[in-house]
Scaffold this motif. Structure first.
Motif, mmCIF file in Angstrom:
data_model
loop_
_atom_site.group_PDB
_atom_site.id
_atom_site.type_symbol
_atom_site.label_atom_id
_atom_site.label_comp_id
_atom_site.label_asym_id
_atom_site.label_seq_id
_atom_site.Cartn_x
_atom_site.Cartn_y
_atom_site.Cartn_z
ATOM 1 N N PRO A 189 25.394 2.783 23.247
ATOM 2 C CA PRO A 189 24.972 2.141 24.500
ATOM 3 C C PRO A 189 24.600 3.169 25.566
ATOM 4 C CG PRO A 189 27.345 1.954 24.197
ATOM 5 C CD PRO A 189 26.801 2.518 22.919
ATOM 6 N N PRO A 190 23.748 2.788 26.510
ATOM 7 C CA PRO A 190 23.255 3.766 27.492
ATOM 8 C C PRO A 190 24.354 4.361 28.352
ATOM 9 C CG PRO A 190 22.582 1.515 28.066
ATOM 10 C CD PRO A 190 23.133 1.464 26.685
ATOM 11 N N GLU A 191 25.406 3.606 28.654
ATOM 12 C CA GLU A 191 26.472 4.146 29.499
ATOM 13 C C GLU A 191 27.206 5.286 28.800
ATOM 14 O OE1 GLU A 191 26.137 -0.348 30.168
ATOM 15 O OE2 GLU A 191 26.247 1.025 28.460
ATOM 16 N N ALA A 192 27.528 5.090 27.502
ATOM 17 C CA ALA A 192 28.200 6.153 26.755
ATOM 18 C C ALA A 192 27.270 7.347 26.578
ATOM 19 C CB ALA A 192 28.657 5.622 25.403
ATOM 20 N N ALA A 193 25.987 7.088 26.318
ATOM 21 C CA ALA A 193 25.022 8.178 26.163
ATOM 22 C C ALA A 193 24.905 8.990 27.452
ATOM 23 C CB ALA A 193 23.664 7.615 25.765
ATOM 24 N N ALA A 194 24.886 8.304 28.601
ATOM 25 C CA ALA A 194 24.793 9.008 29.883
ATOM 26 C C ALA A 194 26.009 9.893 30.121
ATOM 27 C CB ALA A 194 24.634 7.999 31.016
ATOM 28 N N LEU A 195 27.187 9.431 29.689
ATOM 29 C CA LEU A 195 28.397 10.236 29.862
ATOM 30 C C LEU A 195 28.298 11.532 29.066
ATOM 31 C CD1 LEU A 195 31.290 10.701 30.824
ATOM 32 C CD2 LEU A 195 32.077 9.290 28.901
ATOM 33 N N LEU A 196 27.889 11.446 27.800
ATOM 34 C CA LEU A 196 27.779 12.656 26.977
ATOM 35 C C LEU A 196 26.716 13.602 27.526
ATOM 36 C CD1 LEU A 196 29.468 10.870 25.005
ATOM 37 C CD2 LEU A 196 28.189 11.946 23.150
ATOM 38 N N ALA A 197 25.593 13.043 27.983
ATOM 39 C CA ALA A 197 24.527 13.884 28.517
ATOM 40 C C ALA A 197 24.964 14.589 29.798
ATOM 41 C CB ALA A 197 23.278 13.045 28.764
ATOM 42 N N ASP A 198 25.697 13.904 30.658
ATOM 43 C CA ASP A 198 26.164 14.529 31.897
ATOM 44 C C ASP A 198 27.209 15.602 31.616
ATOM 45 O OD1 ASP A 198 24.470 13.002 33.384
ATOM 46 O OD2 ASP A 198 25.987 11.626 34.142
ATOM 47 N N LEU A 199 28.026 15.410 30.594
ATOM 48 C CA LEU A 199 28.993 16.444 30.224
ATOM 49 C C LEU A 199 28.278 17.708 29.748
ATOM 50 C CD1 LEU A 199 31.542 14.186 28.309
ATOM 51 C CD2 LEU A 199 32.029 15.449 30.403
ATOM 52 N N ALA A 200 27.161 17.525 29.034
ATOM 53 C CA ALA A 200 26.417 18.676 28.514
ATOM 54 C C ALA A 200 25.641 19.395 29.600
ATOM 55 C CB ALA A 200 25.458 18.208 27.418
ATOM 56 N N PRO A 373 39.099 1.930 20.125
ATOM 57 C CA PRO A 373 39.096 2.887 21.258
ATOM 58 C C PRO A 373 38.734 4.279 20.765
ATOM 59 C CG PRO A 373 41.351 2.409 20.593
ATOM 60 C CD PRO A 373 40.467 1.552 19.727
ATOM 61 N N LEU A 374 37.477 4.645 20.876
ATOM 62 C CA LEU A 374 36.969 5.898 20.319
ATOM 63 C C LEU A 374 37.492 7.119 21.082
ATOM 64 C CD1 LEU A 374 33.230 4.924 19.700
ATOM 65 C CD2 LEU A 374 35.119 4.914 18.061
ATOM 66 N N HIS A 375 37.374 8.272 20.431
ATOM 67 C CA HIS A 375 37.677 9.557 21.055
ATOM 68 C C HIS A 375 36.377 10.318 21.296
ATOM 69 C CE1 HIS A 375 42.184 10.068 19.765
ATOM 70 N NE2 HIS A 375 41.992 9.079 20.604
ATOM 71 N N LEU A 376 36.369 11.098 22.352
ATOM 72 C CA LEU A 376 35.256 11.993 22.675
ATOM 73 C C LEU A 376 35.754 13.424 22.524
ATOM 74 C CD1 LEU A 376 32.541 12.841 23.913
ATOM 75 C CD2 LEU A 376 33.470 12.293 26.169
ATOM 76 N N TRP A 377 35.147 14.146 21.584
ATOM 77 C CA TRP A 377 35.504 15.551 21.359
ATOM 78 C C TRP A 377 34.465 16.440 22.021
ATOM 79 C CZ3 TRP A 377 38.012 17.311 16.158
ATOM 80 C CH2 TRP A 377 39.083 16.466 15.843
ATOM 81 N N LEU A 378 34.948 17.459 22.732
ATOM 82 C CA LEU A 378 34.076 18.446 23.386
ATOM 83 C C LEU A 378 34.412 19.820 22.840
ATOM 84 C CD1 LEU A 378 34.337 17.109 27.048
ATOM 85 C CD2 LEU A 378 32.459 16.770 25.457
ATOM 86 N N LEU A 379 33.386 20.518 22.350
ATOM 87 C CA LEU A 379 33.570 21.844 21.749
ATOM 88 C C LEU A 379 32.604 22.838 22.377
ATOM 89 C CD1 LEU A 379 33.397 19.514 19.186
ATOM 90 C CD2 LEU A 379 34.617 21.413 18.104
ATOM 91 N N HIS A 416 33.297 6.978 34.007
ATOM 92 C CA HIS A 416 32.374 8.121 33.993
ATOM 93 C C HIS A 416 32.857 9.191 34.972
ATOM 94 C CE1 HIS A 416 28.060 9.433 33.240
ATOM 95 N NE2 HIS A 416 28.484 10.299 34.127
ATOM 96 N N ARG A 417 33.229 8.768 36.161
ATOM 97 C CA ARG A 417 33.647 9.722 37.194
ATOM 98 C C ARG A 417 34.939 10.435 36.778
ATOM 99 N NH1 ARG A 417 33.052 6.464 40.826
ATOM 100 N NH2 ARG A 417 35.163 5.626 40.956
ATOM 101 N N THR A 418 35.902 9.703 36.231
ATOM 102 C CA THR A 418 37.178 10.303 35.821
ATOM 103 C C THR A 418 36.975 11.359 34.751
ATOM 104 O OG1 THR A 418 38.469 8.339 36.397
ATOM 105 C CG2 THR A 418 39.416 9.823 34.755
ATOM 106 N N VAL A 419 36.219 11.011 33.697
ATOM 107 C CA VAL A 419 36.015 11.956 32.591
ATOM 108 C C VAL A 419 35.229 13.172 33.060
ATOM 109 C CG1 VAL A 419 34.960 12.262 30.318
ATOM 110 C CG2 VAL A 419 36.149 10.123 30.866
ATOM 111 N N LEU A 420 34.150 12.945 33.795
ATOM 112 C CA LEU A 420 33.286 14.048 34.204
ATOM 113 C C LEU A 420 34.006 14.987 35.174
ATOM 114 C CD1 LEU A 420 30.413 15.047 33.709
ATOM 115 C CD2 LEU A 420 29.688 13.767 35.718
ATOM 116 N N ARG A 424 34.939 18.866 34.245
ATOM 117 C CA ARG A 424 34.306 19.945 34.998
ATOM 118 C C ARG A 424 35.337 20.858 35.645
ATOM 119 N NH1 ARG A 424 29.196 16.694 37.858
ATOM 120 N NH2 ARG A 424 27.794 16.861 36.053
ATOM 121 N N ALA A 425 36.413 20.282 36.174
ATOM 122 C CA ALA A 425 37.450 21.112 36.778
ATOM 123 C C ALA A 425 38.116 21.995 35.724
ATOM 124 C CB ALA A 425 38.496 20.229 37.458
ATOM 125 N N PHE A 426 38.391 21.422 34.555
ATOM 126 C CA PHE A 426 39.016 22.189 33.474
ATOM 127 C C PHE A 426 38.054 23.250 32.936
ATOM 128 C CE2 PHE A 426 39.402 22.693 28.857
ATOM 129 C CZ PHE A 426 40.701 23.161 28.735
#
Length: 712
Positions: A189-200, A373-379, A416-420, A424-426
């Motif tokens: 979905p576009p909301e999940a896609a936007a979250l991953l793109a903003d993290l990148a 409830p999926l997990h989001l992995w960041l590497l 979106h705001r919480t995850v991003l 970013r702070a970490f």
């Protein structure tokens, strides 16, 4: 293949916003119902134009929506032995023409069909080669001759593009395909896609090795050099068209798009690529992913081959191999990947090397499969000089729990705001050496790698986060207690909140009238949303219209989705009565200035618009909420109860009596709503007290002097 669009009983039911059983009843009860034009005895098909004409004559549908006309025309073009989405490629080529070179179509649009049959395919192939390059154009596999059915589709698509724009029209056509995709991750979905793109982050080279319909590459934006691969060649071509249609029409050609079909694990189409960001929602639970053929693949760190049952970890390592040093890989994965025993050695190596930087637990409903409830992995791509060895574990599901109802209940802006912000702070601290953000009990914690490297290497965030104390402590819970007392003031005295009542004898043989008969008499209008408008995330612009879903209506909450404003949208107004198509016992009246006023209808909703001079809205809603009315007008052909709202019977009642009953029904509804609010607040208070006492953040206060227990 029929030369005119045909529809099944299921598709007729979708058009009219009813259950399939209602269509069967129409065939039995109405001699003038269209006769089957094809199909089989058990699954007949009917001429679309005849069905549409019959539905309009019966007052069951005003006019077949243009989008549905296009979909049915596409169905007519489908080869039973071919890919079900293949006709969309020719439709997308026409929309690409209208997007990039509308003047080219204008020179042909008035030509006779005999000339269009050969001239239009040449024009579409030329435009596709110019915009997408020879390889991209070849992927579309456009026909060399346009038949009469395709030309009919072209004229419908021209109208659809004029109403919504080529890109929006394409999104509407893809929406149903995404819902029916065999691989759920093909339609992130576009909301999940936007979250991953903003993290990148913006720009650079972005790769999606399992791109599906291209949602993640689309979220990366046209400023990125976008590369992709997918096992399904038709999906790859559809994604390519999608990205091209969302690129500005004046962007230099050929576009910076490189999408190729194929198996990314067995036959990587982008060998040697080091991307700035790799975004991926890979296939899940695949046993035949290439375990035996790839035993000595260079992508496996230290020769650690992912076990046969850990296909998701093979995708993680594939994405990491394509991430440049310091680049980011973001993947949506099932939660079991973080804890399955078979994958512990791979997980340990990812933690030990410093590649794995974060695991985020998302609430159910964020992406398909929506019940998980999926997990989001960041590497991070490892760098020789990087000795940072901590992993951020974030339980966003605890910070923003999705209410029952799944995908429509996710508060995407807050999530979106919480995850991003947390990431970013970490990440900034990890790259600059500044202090890490303070841990937040129950929500997030930066865990040292050594604390994770045990016999299990379980990366589930909830396992490593201390329980959260109640927000605000005792003062906040005392405030909740006061609010609960206020809410209970009304329901605590039902005699004052509810209308007075006494026994009465129902009149024998009282005349009844159905909603359908009232509609034909002009006493009310009936609108069924069917699949509803295509919702997207609510925006900040004035053009956004809130979209009400059936789950919003059932739970009594404000709309959680939005859509672009359009003249064709049906929006609610005061006095309307809203009813869900699935289930019964719920009917809400739209109040002026209330949360349901001025919203668009999402999927599976009925809107009844009574003439207040003939039918009181609160009376109508009260009857619709009654058990008997919903039961008699519902179909039970499956485990889901579907309401045929036109069959609901109402007693013939004078307007004065309607208004009196409507006032009583309204008081009952307000009483029930107050109970629901109090129950929700009471659960929050009880859970806060329980958590506070369990964690030691609260202690019980003695009502008198404490006395020591007597000794034996």
């Amino acid at each position: 293949m029929p030369d005119r669009p045909e529809v099944t009983a299921v598709e007729i039911a979708r058009l009219a916003g009813v259950g399939r059983a209602a269509v069967s009843n129409w065939r039995r009860r109405h001699p003038d119902f269209p006769q089957p034009a094809g199909g089989t005895d058990t699954s007949p098909t009917f001429r679309l134009d005849e069905v549409e004409r019959w539905l309009r004559t019966q007052g069951k549908i005003a006019e077949l929506p243009l989008l549905e006309r296009v979909r049915q025309q596409l169905e007519t073009l489908r080869d039973p032995d071919g890919h079900p989405a293949a006709p969309l490629l020719a439709a997308g080529a026409l929309l690409l023409q209208l997007h990039r070179d509308p003047a080219g179509w204008d020179t042909l649009r008035k030509e006779p069909d005999t000339r269009l049959a050969t001239a239009l395919p040449r024009l579409l192939r030329h435009t596709a080669q110019t915009v997408l390059g020879p390889d991209g154009a070849a992927l579309l596999a456009l026909p060399g001759l346009a038949g009469a059915t395709y030309l009919d589709l072209v004229r419908l698509l021209e109208r659809l593009a004029a109403e919504h724009g080529p890109a929006r029209a394409w999104e509407q056509l893809l929406a149903r395909l995404g819902e029916a995709a065999a691989r759920p991750s093909a339609a992130t979905p576009p909301e999940a896609a936007a979250l991953l793109a903003d993290l990148a982050g913006p720009g650079g080279t972005v790769l999606d090795p399992a791109c599906g319909l291209g949602a993640l590459l689309l979220a990366a934006g046209p400023g990125a050099d976008r590369r992709g691969q997918d096992l399904d060649p038709v999906h790859t071509a559809l994604a390519l068209l999608r990205l091209a249609l969302h690129t500005p029409p004046d962007a230099p050609v050929p576009l910076a798009l490189d999408l190729r079909p194929g198996d990314s694990l067995r036959a990587d189409a982008h060998p040697g690529l080091s991307a700035d960001a790799v975004l991926c929602q890979p296939p899940y639970n695949e046993r035949d992913w290439g375990h035996d053929e790839l035993q000595y693949d260079l992508r496996w760190p230290g020769g650690l081959v992912p076990p046969r049952g850990e296909s998701e970890l093979a995708w993680v390592l594939h994405c990491l191999a394509h991430t440049r040093p310091g680049g980011l890989a973001a993947l949506l994965l099932p939660p079991t990947v973080a804890s399955r025993r078979a994958g512990r050695r791979i997980r340990a190596e990812l933690v030990r090397s410093g590649a794995l930087r974060a695991v985020v637990a998302l609430p159910a409903g964020t992406a398909p499969p929506y019940g998980v409830p999926l997990h989001l992995w960041l590497l991070r791509g490892p760098r020789p000089d990087d000795d940072f060895r901590r992993v951020l574990l974030l339980d966003a599901a605890a910070a923003h729990p999705a209410a029952e109802g799944g995908r429509d209940r996710v508060d995407w802006p807050a999530l979106h705001r919480t995850v991003l912000d947390t990431w970013r702070a970490f990440d900034t601290a990890s790259r600059t050496g500044t202090p890490l953000p303070a841990d937040r009990p129950g929500v997030h914690r930066a865990v040292p790698a050594l604390d994770l490297l045990d016999d299990e290497t379980d990366l589930s965030p909830a396992r490593h986060l201390p329980a959260a104390a109640p927000d605000g402590g005792a003062a906040a819970l005392h405030h909740l207690q006061s609010r609960l007392a206020e809410l209970l003031t009304g329901p605590a005295d039902p005699a004052a909140a509810l209308p007075e009542f006494a026994d009465a004898r129902p009149p024998a043989g009282a005349p009844q009238v159905t909603v359908g008969e009232l509609a034909r008499a002009g006493a009310l209008e009936v609108h069924s949303s069917g699949q509803g408008v295509l919702p997207g995330p609510p925006g900040d612009g004035p053009a956004d219209v809130p979209v009400l879903t059936d789950q919003d209506l059932l739970t009594g909450t404000a709309p959680t989705a939005g859509a672009a404003a359009a003249d064709t949208l049906l929006t609610t107004r005061p006095g309307d009565v809203l009813v869900p198509a699935l289930g019964g016992g719920t009917a809400r009246v739209v109040r002026a200035g209330g949360p349901l006023d001025g919203v668009a209808l999402g999927p599976r909703l009925h809107l009844l618009r009574p003439d207040p001079a003939q039918l009181d809205p609160d009376f109508l809603a009260g009857v619709l909420r009654s058990s008997g009315s919903a039961r008699r007008a519902s179909s039970y052909a499956s485990t889901t109860t579907r309401l045929d709202v036109r069959r609901v019977e109402l007693p013939r009642t004078p307007p004065e009596r309607q208004r009196a009953l409507g006032a009583a029904f309204r008081r009952i509804a307000e009483f029930e709503a107050a109970l629901d609010r109090a129950a929700a607040l009471g659960r929050t208070l009880a859970q806060g007290l329980t958590d506070g006492l369990a964690t030691g953040g609260l202690t019980e206060r003695q009502s008198g002097p404490a006395t020591a227990p007597e000794a034996d």
